[in-house]
Design an enzyme around this catalytic site. Structure first.
Site, PDB file in Angstrom:
ATOM      1  N   LYS A  76       5.830  -5.734  -1.055  1.00 20.08           N
ATOM      2  CA  LYS A  76       4.857  -6.584  -1.757  1.00 20.08           C
ATOM      3  C   LYS A  76       3.971  -5.780  -2.692  1.00 20.08           C
ATOM      4  O   LYS A  76       3.388  -6.319  -3.615  1.00 20.08           O
ATOM      5  CB  LYS A  76       3.990  -7.417  -0.808  1.00 20.08           C
ATOM      6  CG  LYS A  76       3.782  -6.939   0.582  1.00 20.08           C
ATOM      7  CD  LYS A  76       2.988  -7.962   1.404  1.00 20.08           C
ATOM      8  CE  LYS A  76       3.469  -8.022   2.840  1.00 20.08           C
ATOM      9  NZ  LYS A  76       2.797  -8.877   3.726  1.00 20.08           N
TER      10      LYS A  76
ATOM     11  N   LYS B 232      12.858   0.324  -0.934  1.00 22.62           N
ATOM     12  CA  LYS B 232      12.669  -0.909  -0.155  1.00 22.62           C
ATOM     13  C   LYS B 232      11.930  -1.982  -0.972  1.00 22.62           C
ATOM     14  O   LYS B 232      11.009  -1.650  -1.718  1.00 22.62           O
ATOM     15  CB  LYS B 232      11.843  -0.534   1.083  1.00 22.62           C
ATOM     16  CG  LYS B 232      11.704  -1.612   2.110  1.00 22.62           C
ATOM     17  CD  LYS B 232      10.803  -1.158   3.252  1.00 22.62           C
ATOM     18  CE  LYS B 232       9.349  -1.202   2.870  1.00 22.62           C
ATOM     19  NZ  LYS B 232       8.404  -1.033   3.970  1.00 22.62           N
TER      20      LYS B 232
ATOM     21  N   LYS C 217       2.374   5.910   3.103  1.00 21.82           N
ATOM     22  CA  LYS C 217       1.150   5.187   2.726  1.00 21.82           C
ATOM     23  C   LYS C 217       0.067   6.145   2.266  1.00 21.82           C
ATOM     24  O   LYS C 217      -0.711   5.836   1.376  1.00 21.82           O
ATOM     25  CB  LYS C 217       0.658   4.325   3.888  1.00 21.82           C
ATOM     26  CG  LYS C 217       1.484   3.076   4.085  1.00 21.82           C
ATOM     27  CD  LYS C 217       0.747   2.066   4.945  1.00 21.82           C
ATOM     28  CE  LYS C 217       1.598   0.826   5.175  1.00 21.82           C
ATOM     29  NZ  LYS C 217       1.060  -0.040   6.230  1.00 21.82           N
TER      30      LYS C 217
HETATM   31  P1  TYM Z   1       4.736  -5.769   7.680  1.00 20.94           P
HETATM   32  O1  TYM Z   1       3.818  -6.873   7.335  1.00 20.94           O
HETATM   33  O2  TYM Z   1       4.699  -4.561   6.845  1.00 20.94           O
HETATM   34  O3  TYM Z   1       6.228  -6.274   7.703  1.00 20.94           O
HETATM   35  C1  TYM Z   1       6.562  -7.454   8.403  1.00 20.94           C
HETATM   36  C2  TYM Z   1       8.029  -7.425   8.818  1.00 20.94           C
HETATM   37  O4  TYM Z   1       8.867  -7.433   7.669  1.00 20.94           O
HETATM   38  C3  TYM Z   1       9.814  -6.377   7.756  1.00 20.94           C
HETATM   39  N1  TYM Z   1      10.116  -5.916   6.387  1.00 20.94           N
HETATM   40  C4  TYM Z   1      11.346  -5.845   5.869  1.00 20.94           C
HETATM   41  N2  TYM Z   1      12.547  -6.141   6.380  1.00 20.94           N
HETATM   42  C5  TYM Z   1      13.628  -5.973   5.587  1.00 20.94           C
HETATM   43  N3  TYM Z   1      13.556  -5.545   4.303  1.00 20.94           N
HETATM   44  C6  TYM Z   1      12.371  -5.228   3.742  1.00 20.94           C
HETATM   45  N4  TYM Z   1      12.317  -4.809   2.475  1.00 20.94           N
HETATM   46  C7  TYM Z   1      11.187  -5.379   4.534  1.00 20.94           C
HETATM   47  N5  TYM Z   1       9.860  -5.178   4.302  1.00 20.94           N
HETATM   48  C8  TYM Z   1       9.228  -5.512   5.452  1.00 20.94           C
HETATM   49  C9  TYM Z   1       9.119  -5.315   8.595  1.00 20.94           C
HETATM   50  O5  TYM Z   1      10.042  -4.439   9.181  1.00 20.94           O
HETATM   51  C10 TYM Z   1       8.386  -6.171   9.599  1.00 20.94           C
HETATM   52  O6  TYM Z   1       9.236  -6.544  10.671  1.00 20.94           O
HETATM   53  N6  TYM Z   1       3.639  -2.967  11.507  1.00 20.94           N
HETATM   54  C11 TYM Z   1       4.241  -4.291  11.307  1.00 20.94           C
HETATM   55  C12 TYM Z   1       3.283  -5.380  11.718  1.00 20.94           C
HETATM   56  C13 TYM Z   1       2.972  -5.328  13.164  1.00 20.94           C
HETATM   57  C14 TYM Z   1       3.873  -5.591  14.243  1.00 20.94           C
HETATM   58  C15 TYM Z   1       3.118  -5.414  15.431  1.00 20.94           C
HETATM   59  C16 TYM Z   1       5.212  -5.958  14.294  1.00 20.94           C
HETATM   60  C17 TYM Z   1       1.775  -5.004  13.724  1.00 20.94           C
HETATM   61  N7  TYM Z   1       1.841  -5.063  15.082  1.00 20.94           N
HETATM   62  C18 TYM Z   1       3.703  -5.602  16.700  1.00 20.94           C
HETATM   63  C19 TYM Z   1       5.792  -6.128  15.557  1.00 20.94           C
HETATM   64  C20 TYM Z   1       5.035  -5.954  16.732  1.00 20.94           C
HETATM   65  C21 TYM Z   1       4.599  -4.379   9.835  1.00 20.94           C
HETATM   66  O7  TYM Z   1       4.987  -3.437   9.261  1.00 20.94           O
HETATM   67  O8  TYM Z   1       4.442  -5.511   9.204  1.00 20.94           O
END
Ligand code: TYM
Length: 334
Positions: free
Chosen positions: A200, A197, A115
């Site tokens: 968005k 990967k 990031k």
């Molecule tokens: P975020 O919003 O980036 O992603 C949300 C979830 O989607 C999964 N993900 C994917 N899985 C498979 N293939 C992909 N290309 C892909 N892109 C995203 C992510 O692994 C995630 O599970 N940090 C977390 C948000 C968060 C969280 C937490 C999660 C904040 N606090 C506590 C669990 C527990 C995140 O990256 O969200």
């Protein structure tokens, strides 16, 4: 344990709309695991602040995310679906846990490094301490299991390390959470560059399927998906494009790779891509319909947010008070 069941906790950032990766890597598994656990899901709006947001769009995205959770099949009457920023305990525990996290640990986080490269003009401290807030989210609710995609594995490991370190000093305060990363769908790749990967923030619109994309757009993007010069539908490391499409197809149809290879034996990539597009569009259509009607029912969503915010705040305060007492902060008189 909560109401006699183990606790599941997860959440997503309220940034932009969700992708097929978010859905297959996380949301779909949340729905599958839903009955087995007492479930708490956050709209992770504080995490979204690590990247600059346009306030009005941000509020809309957070609400859309809430509605998407529900549209995907999570019942807000049975599951605690709430806004992270509405429970101040996240930030408070985040601070305390930050004092139990080493800079050396945070320096190793690959997501921070990625990031930081992408947002060179805004490498803020929040981006750096993002995993500490995530640890606070999970530990505040004494979660047993945390279903996420592959890219969050490192953040779960640091959460476990922080919890163990804290418990070693103060006794059994936190449940040590287990990650749940499914076999298929844990890392959905870009349709245009299948070694990257699906994300968005990808600039190429054809690289990413958005959960609210219409049928035509979904099929068009799959038709254009980058594959290889071979013609055989086969799962193999040297065929990342086809393997990614097989992974997606497997997630939405429940078929394993052998069955998929058989189904498309002697058939070309064109036919396979079309089938994947159709299957994904079929899977998302009911979700999209439910989403639209939920977004029209403002009063219902508002009432669910209020009810669940209160519930989450109650659970969170129990852990937070315990932590504050353990570290020796003076008890409040009010
Ligand atoms: P975020 O919003 O980036 O992603 C949300 C979830 O989607 C999964 N993900 C994917 N899985 C498979 N293939 C992909 N290309 C892909 N892109 C995203 C992510 O692994 C995630 O599970 N940090 C977390 C948000 C968060 C969280 C937490 C999660 C904040 N606090 C506590 C669990 C527990 C995140 O990256 O969200």
């Amino acid at each position: 344990m909560l109401n006699g069941k183990k606790i599941l906790y997860s959440g997503m950032q309220a940034t932009g709309t969700l992708t097929l990766g978010n859905y297959l890597g996380a949301l779909k598994n949340w729905v599958n695991l839903n009955e087995e656990y007492e479930c708490i899901y956050g709209v992770m709006d504080l995490h979204s602040l690590t990247v600059r947001q346009v306030p009005a769009d941000f509020r809309k995205n957070a609400r859309a995310l809430y509605a998407l959770y529900v549209a995907a099949g999570l019942d807000p009457e049975k599951n605690c679906i709430y806004y992270q920023s509405h429970v101040s305990g996240h930030a408070e525990l985040g601070w305390i846990l930050g004092c139990f996290t080493y800079m050396g640990e945070l320096n190793r986080m690959t997501q921070f490094k990625d990031k930081a490269l992408r947002h060179e003009d805004n490498i803020n401290a929040g981006l750096y301490t993002y995993p500490v807030l995530m640890a606070a989210d999970i530990l505040l609710y004494q979660a047993d299991v945390v279903p996420v995609g592959q890219d969050q594995k490192q953040h779960l490991e640091i959460t476990r390390d922080i919890a163990k370190r804290f418990n070693a000093i103060y006794g059994d305060v936190f449940t040590i959470p287990e990650g749940y990363i499914s076999q298929s769908g844990a890392k959905i790749m870009s349709l245009q560059d299948p070694v990257k990967k699906m994300s968005k923030s990808d600039e190429n619109v054809n690289a990413t399927i958005l959960l609210l994309d219409g049928r035509d757009s979904i099929i068009r993007k799959f038709k254009r998906a980058v594959t290889d010069s071979d013609t055989v539908v086969r799962y193999a490391e040297e065929k990342p494009g086809i393997s990614n499409l097989m992974d997606i197809y497997s997630c939405v149809t429940g078929k394993d790779y052998a069955a998929i290879e058989k189904e498309f034996d002697q058939k070309g990539y064109g036919e396979f891509k079309m089938a994947v597009g159709e299957a994904v569009a079929d899977e998302l259509e009911p979700l999209q319909k439910r989403y639209q009607s939920l977004m029209d029912d403002k009063a219902y969503i508002d009432s669910m947010i209020k009810k669940n915010d209160e519930k989450a705040a109650y659970y969170a305060s129990k852990t937070l008070r315990k932590v504050q007492k353990k570290v020796g902060l003076t008890e409040r008189m009010f």
